[in-house]
Design a protein around this motif. Structure first.
Motif, PDB file in Angstrom:
ATOM      1  N   PHE A   1       0.829  -1.212   0.000  1.00 16.24           N
ATOM      2  CA  PHE A   1       0.000   0.000   0.000  1.00 16.24           C
ATOM      3  C   PHE A   1       0.861   1.259   0.000  1.00 16.24           C
ATOM      4  O   PHE A   1       0.585   2.207  -0.742  1.00 16.24           O
ATOM      5  N   SER A   2       1.905   1.280   0.825  1.00 13.09           N
ATOM      6  CA  SER A   2       2.742   2.481   0.962  1.00 13.09           C
ATOM      7  C   SER A   2       3.506   2.805  -0.318  1.00 13.09           C
ATOM      8  O   SER A   2       3.693   3.979  -0.658  1.00 13.09           O
ATOM      9  N   ILE A   3       3.947   1.766  -1.035  1.00 10.07           N
ATOM     10  CA  ILE A   3       4.864   1.976  -2.156  1.00 10.07           C
ATOM     11  C   ILE A   3       4.169   1.905  -3.507  1.00 10.07           C
ATOM     12  O   ILE A   3       4.525   2.656  -4.433  1.00 10.07           O
ATOM     13  N   PHE A   4       3.145   1.041  -3.642  1.00  7.46           N
ATOM     14  CA  PHE A   4       2.559   0.809  -4.963  1.00  7.46           C
ATOM     15  C   PHE A   4       1.090   1.235  -5.076  1.00  7.46           C
ATOM     16  O   PHE A   4       0.734   2.045  -5.934  1.00  7.46           O
ATOM     17  N   ILE A   5       0.247   0.685  -4.226  1.00  8.70           N
ATOM     18  CA  ILE A   5      -1.205   0.800  -4.437  1.00  8.70           C
ATOM     19  C   ILE A   5      -1.684   2.243  -4.349  1.00  8.70           C
ATOM     20  O   ILE A   5      -2.421   2.723  -5.231  1.00  8.70           O
ATOM     21  N   ILE A   6      -1.279   2.959  -3.296  1.00 12.75           N
ATOM     22  CA  ILE A   6      -1.711   4.359  -3.164  1.00 12.75           C
ATOM     23  C   ILE A   6      -1.146   5.195  -4.308  1.00 12.75           C
ATOM     24  O   ILE A   6      -1.823   6.090  -4.831  1.00 12.75           O
ATOM     25  N   ASP A   7       0.073   4.917  -4.720  1.00 15.14           N
ATOM     26  CA  ASP A   7       0.674   5.641  -5.846  1.00 15.14           C
ATOM     27  C   ASP A   7      -0.091   5.412  -7.137  1.00 15.14           C
ATOM     28  O   ASP A   7      -0.211   6.315  -7.974  1.00 15.14           O
ATOM     29  N   LEU A   8      -0.605   4.209  -7.333  1.00 14.65           N
ATOM     30  CA  LEU A   8      -1.390   3.919  -8.533  1.00 14.65           C
ATOM     31  C   LEU A   8      -2.729   4.652  -8.523  1.00 14.65           C
ATOM     32  O   LEU A   8      -3.234   5.064  -9.568  1.00 14.65           O
ATOM     33  N   ILE A   9      -3.280   4.838  -7.340  1.00 13.39           N
ATOM     34  CA  ILE A   9      -4.560   5.528  -7.215  1.00 13.39           C
ATOM     35  C   ILE A   9      -4.387   7.037  -7.395  1.00 13.39           C
ATOM     36  O   ILE A   9      -5.228   7.705  -7.999  1.00 13.39           O
ATOM     37  N   SER A  10      -3.296   7.576  -6.873  1.00 18.19           N
ATOM     38  CA  SER A  10      -3.052   9.025  -6.906  1.00 18.19           C
ATOM     39  C   SER A  10      -2.518   9.459  -8.275  1.00 18.19           C
ATOM     40  O   SER A  10      -1.522   8.913  -8.755  1.00 18.19           O
ATOM     41  N   SER A  11      -3.153  10.428  -8.894  1.00 19.90           N
ATOM     42  CA  SER A  11      -2.754  10.851 -10.244  1.00 19.90           C
ATOM     43  C   SER A  11      -1.336  11.434 -10.325  1.00 19.90           C
ATOM     44  O   SER A  11      -0.635  11.168 -11.308  1.00 19.90           O
ATOM     45  N   PRO A  12      -0.852  12.226  -9.337  1.00 21.42           N
ATOM     46  CA  PRO A  12       0.507  12.769  -9.457  1.00 21.42           C
ATOM     47  C   PRO A  12       1.610  11.705  -9.425  1.00 21.42           C
ATOM     48  O   PRO A  12       2.718  11.953  -9.904  1.00 21.42           O
ATOM     49  N   THR A  13       1.315  10.540  -8.865  1.00 23.69           N
ATOM     50  CA  THR A  13       2.337   9.498  -8.734  1.00 23.69           C
ATOM     51  C   THR A  13       2.070   8.281  -9.610  1.00 23.69           C
ATOM     52  O   THR A  13       2.868   7.350  -9.624  1.00 23.69           O
ATOM     53  N   ARG A  14       0.950   8.306 -10.349  1.00 20.22           N
ATOM     54  CA  ARG A  14       0.554   7.110 -11.106  1.00 20.22           C
ATOM     55  C   ARG A  14       1.587   6.721 -12.160  1.00 20.22           C
ATOM     56  O   ARG A  14       1.929   5.540 -12.316  1.00 20.22           O
ATOM     57  N   ASP A  15       2.089   7.707 -12.903  1.00 21.50           N
ATOM     58  CA  ASP A  15       3.063   7.397 -13.954  1.00 21.50           C
ATOM     59  C   ASP A  15       4.320   6.762 -13.377  1.00 21.50           C
ATOM     60  O   ASP A  15       4.876   5.812 -13.957  1.00 21.50           O
ATOM     61  N   ASN A  16       4.764   7.264 -12.243  1.00 20.70           N
ATOM     62  CA  ASN A  16       5.964   6.693 -11.619  1.00 20.70           C
ATOM     63  C   ASN A  16       5.694   5.270 -11.116  1.00 20.70           C
ATOM     64  O   ASN A  16       6.559   4.392 -11.231  1.00 20.70           O
ATOM     65  N   ALA A  17       4.503   5.050 -10.558  1.00 18.95           N
ATOM     66  CA  ALA A  17       4.147   3.706 -10.100  1.00 18.95           C
ATOM     67  C   ALA A  17       4.112   2.726 -11.263  1.00 18.95           C
ATOM     68  O   ALA A  17       4.553   1.578 -11.142  1.00 18.95           O
ATOM     69  N   LEU A  18       3.592   3.178 -12.391  1.00 18.45           N
ATOM     70  CA  LEU A  18       3.559   2.324 -13.587  1.00 18.45           C
ATOM     71  C   LEU A  18       4.969   2.024 -14.088  1.00 18.45           C
ATOM     72  O   LEU A  18       5.235   0.917 -14.593  1.00 18.45           O
ATOM     73  N   LEU A  19       5.880   2.991 -13.931  1.00 17.28           N
ATOM     74  CA  LEU A  19       7.281   2.744 -14.290  1.00 17.28           C
ATOM     75  C   LEU A  19       7.878   1.641 -13.423  1.00 17.28           C
ATOM     76  O   LEU A  19       8.603   0.764 -13.912  1.00 17.28           O
ATOM     77  N   MET A  20       7.560   1.683 -12.117  1.00 14.43           N
ATOM     78  CA  MET A  20       8.064   0.647 -11.222  1.00 14.43           C
ATOM     79  C   MET A  20       7.548  -0.728 -11.631  1.00 14.43           C
ATOM     80  O   MET A  20       8.306  -1.705 -11.668  1.00 14.43           O
ATOM     81  N   LEU A  21       6.256  -0.800 -11.959  1.00 15.09           N
ATOM     82  CA  LEU A  21       5.686  -2.079 -12.385  1.00 15.09           C
ATOM     83  C   LEU A  21       6.278  -2.531 -13.717  1.00 15.09           C
ATOM     84  O   LEU A  21       6.565  -3.722 -13.917  1.00 15.09           O
TER      85      LEU A  21
END
Length: 425
Positions: free
Chosen positions: A389-409
């Motif tokens: 939740f701290s590193i991936f899930i919330i980042d995927l939900i939040s628009s400012p961090t979504r692109d970075n989360a997708l990069l991690m995946l």
């Protein structure tokens, strides 16, 4: 680069000694007493953010910017941290009033807490770092570590009781920071006897540091609450097995920190120049961290039983399965550390506090549910969920961090494409 090498040397030496000397101590104490010792350390670490008052980063910055105010900064910060030590001790006492522990454990916790009294002098360490004199800081830290190791070995040789091992932490802290204090005054005789507390400066420090106190508390709780809750639900033996595995995993968790220290300046310098280039660099950076996880994590997974047997002996053989599962913790550690470069460059520290806070709450709630049913395995699995939740899930939900989360995946499913040459350039 020379100063950075000194810091790496000290950190690596501390981690290696922590594993191997820690294994000797664990073998001597056995799972139950080692569990008591680990629980006591974790309890102190949980409230350690009160002792530090979140001042280190702020004070380091001020020492660099205001060299003419060194005496005021050192005296004021040291006084504030001594106040923090008192508040930390009160917090520990309040905890024991709420949750009664054995008298021997309470005494051990208070002894370990004494080490934070001497750490109130770590402002002097920050001064030497600001002057790029890391060799002086490292010399006294290594001296304290070395004498502490000798003390531990002596305690084992003379069959000393558990409580004496708490004093090894006090000894290390005292030698390190008293030694640094002597070095400080010997190098700056012109300010000897002129240090004084500056109330205006103290209020300014506290005004800027209070959010960091809560951030530090959240980080410590998420990292250490498992051991405290295991103690209350299942007892010392389970904590001993869990802690022995965690110490090994933490040794490898230093690798992503080395990468971050080495490449953060290069990445940050060109962060606002080209967004597409940033994405490419960060993608390769995430791929590299995932590749390191594959090497270290799966090595621990495959060799876990042998590692536990060699280091800790048959008494800790139940920790083999825990180490195997805990090896996947490195996946979240590597991505958590590498993700922090994005967080820092985008100035999203408040958002980071929010995600860590959510993860910590999830961790505590799930521990209440799963530790009584599944023991230490339940604690490990709930940690994975909280980090997810701290590193991936919330980042995927939040628009400012979504692109970075997708990069991690994306990096997970294309790690073999890591462009080392382009990344280093």
């Amino acid at each position: 680069m020379k100063n950075l090498s000194w810091l790496f040397f000290e950190k690596i030496l501390r981690i290696i000694s922590g594993v191997f000397v820690g294994a000797l101590v664990a073998r001597y104490l056995g799972p139950n007493n080692f569990g008591v010792f680990s629980y006591s350390q974790s309890l102190v670490i949980l409230v350690s953010s009160i002792a530090s008052l979140g001042l280190d980063g702020i004070v380091f910055r001020e020492l660099v910017r205001n060299r003419d105010k060194v005496k005021d900064i050192v005296a004021t910060c040291s006084a504030l941290k001594m106040l923090g030590f008192v508040l930390m001790t009160i917090a520990i006492t309040f905890y024991f009033l709420l949750f009664k522990n054995e008298l021997d454990i309470e005494n051990l916790v208070y002894i370990i807490a004494i080490s934070y009294f001497f750490q109130s002098l770590n402002t002097i360490d920050l001064y030497f770092q600001s002057e790029r004199k890391n060799d002086i800081s490292v010399a006294f830290k290594v001296l304290g570590l070395f004498l502490s190791i000798l003390f531990k070995i002596s305690l084992i040789y003379f069959n000393a009781p558990l409580v004496y091992f708490g004093w090894t932490l006090v000894l290390e802290s005292a030698i390190t920071y008293i030694g640094l204090s002597f070095a400080f005054f010997n190098r700056r005789l012109d300010i000897k006897g002129t240090l004084h507390f500056n109330l205006t400066l103290a209020l300014e420090f506290l005004k800027n540091s209070w959010p960091l106190i809560f951030t530090g508390a959240v980080v410590m709780v998420q990292a250490r609450i498992d051991q405290v809750m295991l103690k209350h639900y299942l007892g010392d033996y389970e904590v001993g097995l869990y802690s022995s595995s965690l110490k090994i995993v933490e040794m490898f968790a230093f690798l992503p920190l080395i990468l971050k220290t080495a490449f953060y300046p290069k990445i940050s310098l060109r962060w606002h120049e080209d967004k597409e280039e940033n994405k490419r660099v960060m993608l390769d950076y995430y791929r590299l961290n995932f590749l390191i996880f594959l090497i270290t994590g799966f090595s621990l997974l495959l060799l876990s039983s042998y590692i536990i047997s060699i280091l800790y002996g048959n008494e800790f053989k139940g920790a083999g399965i825990l180490l195997a599962l805990m090896s996947f913790r490195l996946f979240f550690t590597n991505f958590g550390v590498s993700r922090s470069i994005f967080i820092l460059n985008e100035n999203m520290l408040k958002y980071s506090f929010f995600t860590e806070g959510v993860g910590t709450i999830i961790n505590i709630i799930l521990n209440v549910i799963f530790i009584p049913k599944f023991g230490a395995i339940g604690a490990i699995l709930t940690t994975f969920v909280s980090y997810a939740f701290s590193i991936f899930i919330i980042d995927l939900i939040s628009s400012p961090t979504r692109d970075n989360a997708l990069l991690m995946l994306k990096s997970i499913f294309s790690f073999w494409k890591c462009n080392f040459k382009g990344f280093l350039n």
